[in-house]
Design a protein around this motif. Structure first.
Motif, short mmCIF file in Angstrom:
data_model
loop_
_atom_site.label_atom_id
_atom_site.label_comp_id
_atom_site.label_asym_id
_atom_site.label_seq_id
_atom_site.Cartn_x
_atom_site.Cartn_y
_atom_site.Cartn_z
N THR A 2 1.08 -1.45 3.69
CA THR A 2 1.29 -1.02 5.06
C THR A 2 0.33 0.12 5.41
O THR A 2 -0.24 0.77 4.54
CB THR A 2 2.73 -0.52 5.25
OG1 THR A 2 2.94 0.59 4.40
CG2 THR A 2 3.73 -1.61 4.92
N GLU A 3 0.17 0.37 6.68
CA GLU A 3 -0.70 1.45 7.14
C GLU A 3 -0.15 2.82 6.79
O GLU A 3 -0.88 3.77 6.64
CB GLU A 3 -0.88 1.34 8.66
CG GLU A 3 -1.64 0.10 9.10
CD GLU A 3 -3.13 0.20 8.75
OE1 GLU A 3 -3.67 1.32 8.73
OE2 GLU A 3 -3.72 -0.85 8.48
N ASN A 4 1.18 2.94 6.62
CA ASN A 4 1.82 4.23 6.40
C ASN A 4 1.98 4.57 4.92
O ASN A 4 2.68 5.50 4.58
CB ASN A 4 3.19 4.25 7.07
CG ASN A 4 3.09 4.12 8.57
OD1 ASN A 4 2.08 4.49 9.16
ND2 ASN A 4 4.12 3.58 9.18
N TYR A 5 1.35 3.80 4.04
CA TYR A 5 1.50 4.06 2.61
C TYR A 5 0.87 5.41 2.26
O TYR A 5 -0.26 5.70 2.62
CB TYR A 5 0.84 2.95 1.79
CG TYR A 5 0.89 3.21 0.30
CD1 TYR A 5 2.09 3.09 -0.39
CD2 TYR A 5 -0.24 3.59 -0.40
CE1 TYR A 5 2.16 3.33 -1.75
CE2 TYR A 5 -0.18 3.84 -1.76
CZ TYR A 5 1.01 3.71 -2.43
OH TYR A 5 1.08 3.95 -3.77
N THR A 6 1.64 6.24 1.52
CA THR A 6 1.15 7.53 1.07
C THR A 6 1.09 7.51 -0.44
O THR A 6 2.11 7.28 -1.11
CB THR A 6 2.07 8.67 1.54
OG1 THR A 6 2.19 8.60 2.95
CG2 THR A 6 1.53 10.01 1.13
#
Length: 58
Positions: A2-6
């Motif tokens: 996902t784009e929000n992966y940290t």
């Protein structure tokens, strides 16, 4: 991904927060029941008392 992966290894503060986070899969299991141990000891005491009484009255 996902784009929000940290990435938790991005810096030291993020890694420490990742390591210290509670994990439901690693939760400690509850202690086993002590009831069988107590019951077994009770039965053993009754058997020993009965054996001593039987030998005393013999």
């Amino acid at each position: 991904m996902t784009e929000n992966y940290t990435d938790p290894s991005g810096n030291t503060a993020q890694f420490r927060a990742f390591v210290d986070a509670p994990d439901s899969a690693a939760a400690p299991s509850p202690a086993p029941s002590r009831l069988p141990l107590i019951a077994g000891l009770g039965v053993a005491v009754v058997v020993v008392v009965a054996l001593v009484a039987w030998l005393a009255l013999r």
